[in-house]
Design a protein around this motif. Structure first.
Motif, PDB file in Angstrom:
ATOM      1  N   ALA A   1       0.858  -1.180  -0.082  1.00 28.51           N
ATOM      2  CA  ALA A   1       0.097   0.110   0.013  1.00 28.51           C
ATOM      3  C   ALA A   1       0.825   1.070   0.051  1.00 28.51           C
ATOM      4  CB  ALA A   1      -0.858   0.027   1.274  1.00 28.51           C
TER       5      ALA A   1
ATOM      6  N   ASP B   1      -7.849  -3.391  -6.899  1.00 27.07           N
ATOM      7  CA  ASP B   1      -7.162  -4.845  -6.352  1.00 27.07           C
ATOM      8  C   ASP B   1      -8.040  -6.062  -7.126  1.00 27.07           C
ATOM      9  OD1 ASP B   1      -6.165  -7.109  -5.060  1.00 27.07           O
ATOM     10  OD2 ASP B   1      -6.837  -6.188  -2.752  1.00 27.07           O
TER      11      ASP B   1
ATOM     12  N   ASP C   1      -4.921  -6.850   1.141  1.00 28.87           N
ATOM     13  CA  ASP C   1      -4.006  -5.927   0.592  1.00 28.87           C
ATOM     14  C   ASP C   1      -5.044  -4.712   0.357  1.00 28.87           C
ATOM     15  OD1 ASP C   1      -1.428  -6.566  -0.322  1.00 28.87           O
ATOM     16  OD2 ASP C   1      -2.276  -8.475  -0.791  1.00 28.87           O
TER      17      ASP C   1
ATOM     18  N   ILE D   1      -4.535  -0.889   1.685  1.00 27.50           N
ATOM     19  CA  ILE D   1      -4.547   0.478   0.841  1.00 27.50           C
ATOM     20  C   ILE D   1      -5.421   1.438   1.364  1.00 27.50           C
ATOM     21  CG2 ILE D   1      -5.389   1.038  -1.292  1.00 27.50           C
ATOM     22  CD1 ILE D   1      -4.272  -1.746  -2.422  1.00 27.50           C
TER      23      ILE D   1
END
Length: 401
Positions: A91, A104, A112, A116
């Motif tokens: 990120a 994503d 993830d 982010i």
């Protein structure tokens, strides 16, 4: 997890019950717990769903820390999920590059995407499996700058997107897929996006290096000495002049070794007082030569990843061992020497010799109160057995390399 289990779990009753359970310790008391929950009037399906989830939450603590207590998981999703410490590194690249909205693609349970979103970037997380997408939506619910789309990565709407992150699925329901064309999305599709957007691609650390594009920054990542991934970075999320990197995450924090290309090997030389075993990320990134030179070391053998030096220098990029004795790799000699030294606990490491450590340890008939490390390898082309002790550094040790 099937749809009925998911419905049970996502009900108000299911979530309240899950959050009320104590931290999962073991399966020893599972029968009693099931009986208590059934006696309280909860259905068998709900009891099974919340207990399974409680076990997964406990297992997930190693990857997600305290965040695991408020997340949901699938068995496969947890296994494949990026550790939060690594996801934070991903990120951070997008944030530093000035990316505002990340797609994503193949988000899994949302690890993830979570990292982010936590950096206040917009993120659209796309997942083709309906159950996993629902889990990701739950995990990302606290962030209003995150949305989850149930759909296929290759047909996702990228309008407004200015950064891409992909974790191609490398398994089907039965086996690991070895052909990158069979991954979802395919590696060619991922590389195509990298020509148009700042892009990060998560791959297995053992991928064929011939598949790595020449313009990609390739970063191998290890956590606690376990190499967990290869990240390929393109465009603004790749760092200028860096094509090979080894990122080591551990109790020390984070440390990184970088280079513009694979490093040249260091020449082989005599065995010194200390032996270094490079971290797996350093080996995968082929930066052993650079590390050996930093530590004034020389290779034991030109084809083996160990190197030796005359001084012990603390480094996050390698484990250090002090050589106690050097023997020919002969089982009878070793058995006698270990018995004389009363070594009953023996860690065995090996490189460059065809020996099964577990079988070899059994054949030594170890007895005694002492412990040591036995390194089976080649030195100058000859098979040797190096008896060693792990080097422990104090806070007053030399500066870390």
């Amino acid at each position: 997890m099937n749809q009925s289990e998911l419905r049970e779990l996502l009900s108000a009753e299911g979530l309240r019950l899950l959050d009320s359970l104590p931290t999962w310790q073991s399966s020893d008391e599972i029968v009693r717990t099931v009986a208590e929950l059934r006696k309280a009037g909860h259905s068998p399906g709900l009891v099974a769903a919340v207990l399974s989830q409680s076990k997964l939450r406990a297992k997930a603590t190693g990857k997600f820390g305290p965040f695991a207590e408020r997340m949901l998981f699938t068995e496969a999703g947890l296994e494949q999920a990026t550790r939060l410490s690594v996801a934070a590194q991903h990120a951070g690249r997008f944030a530093k590059a000035g990316v505002k909205w990340v797609a994503d693609l193949g988000c899994g349970i949302g690890a993830d995407a979570l990292a982010i979103a936590a950096l206040e970037l917009n993120v659209t997380a796309v997942e083709r499996d309906e159950t996993t997408a629902a889990i990701a939506a739950f995990n990302l619910a606290p962030w209003n700058n995150a949305q989850v789309v149930h759909g296929d990565a290759e047909s996702a709407d990228l309008t407004g997107i200015d950064g891409i992150y992909l974790d191609p699925a490398r398994r089907d329901a039965r086996v690991r897929l070895t052909n990158p064309a069979d991954w979802t999305p395919s590696l060619d599709f991922a590389f195509g996006l990298a020509e148009r957007y700042p892009t990060g691609i998560k791959l297995g650390p053992g991928i064929d290096r011939d598949l790595i594009p020449h313009d990609a920054e390739a970063q191998w990542v290890s956590v606690g000495r376990d190499v967990v991934e290869l990240g390929l970075w393109f465009g603004a999320v790749a760092r200028p002049g860096i094509r090979r990197a080894a990122l080591v995450i551990g109790d020390h924090g984070t440390a990184e070794l970088t280079a513009a290309a694979d490093s040249e090997d260091e020449a082989a030389g005599e065995l010194g007082q200390y032996l270094y075993e490079p971290d797996g990320s350093v080996i995968r990134a082929r930066l052993i030569g650079d590390l050996a030179r930093q530590l004034n070391g020389r290779m034991l053998d030109t084809s083996i990843a160990y190197f030796s030096a005359d001084a012990a220098v603390p480094t996050p990029f390698a484990s250090c061992f002090e050589i106690v004795a050097d023997f020919a790799l002969d089982k009878r000699t070793l058995k006698k020497e270990l018995a004389n030294r009363k070594i009953g606990t023996l860690e065995i490491k090996k490189r460059g010799v065809d020996i099964d450590p577990a079988t070899f340890r059994t054949s030594l008939s170890l007895k005694g109160e002492n412990s040591a490390t036995l390194i089976l390898t080649r030195v100058g082309g000859k098979r040797r057995a190096l008896l060693a002790q792990r080097t422990t550094f104090t806070e007053t040790s030399a500066t870390t390399v």
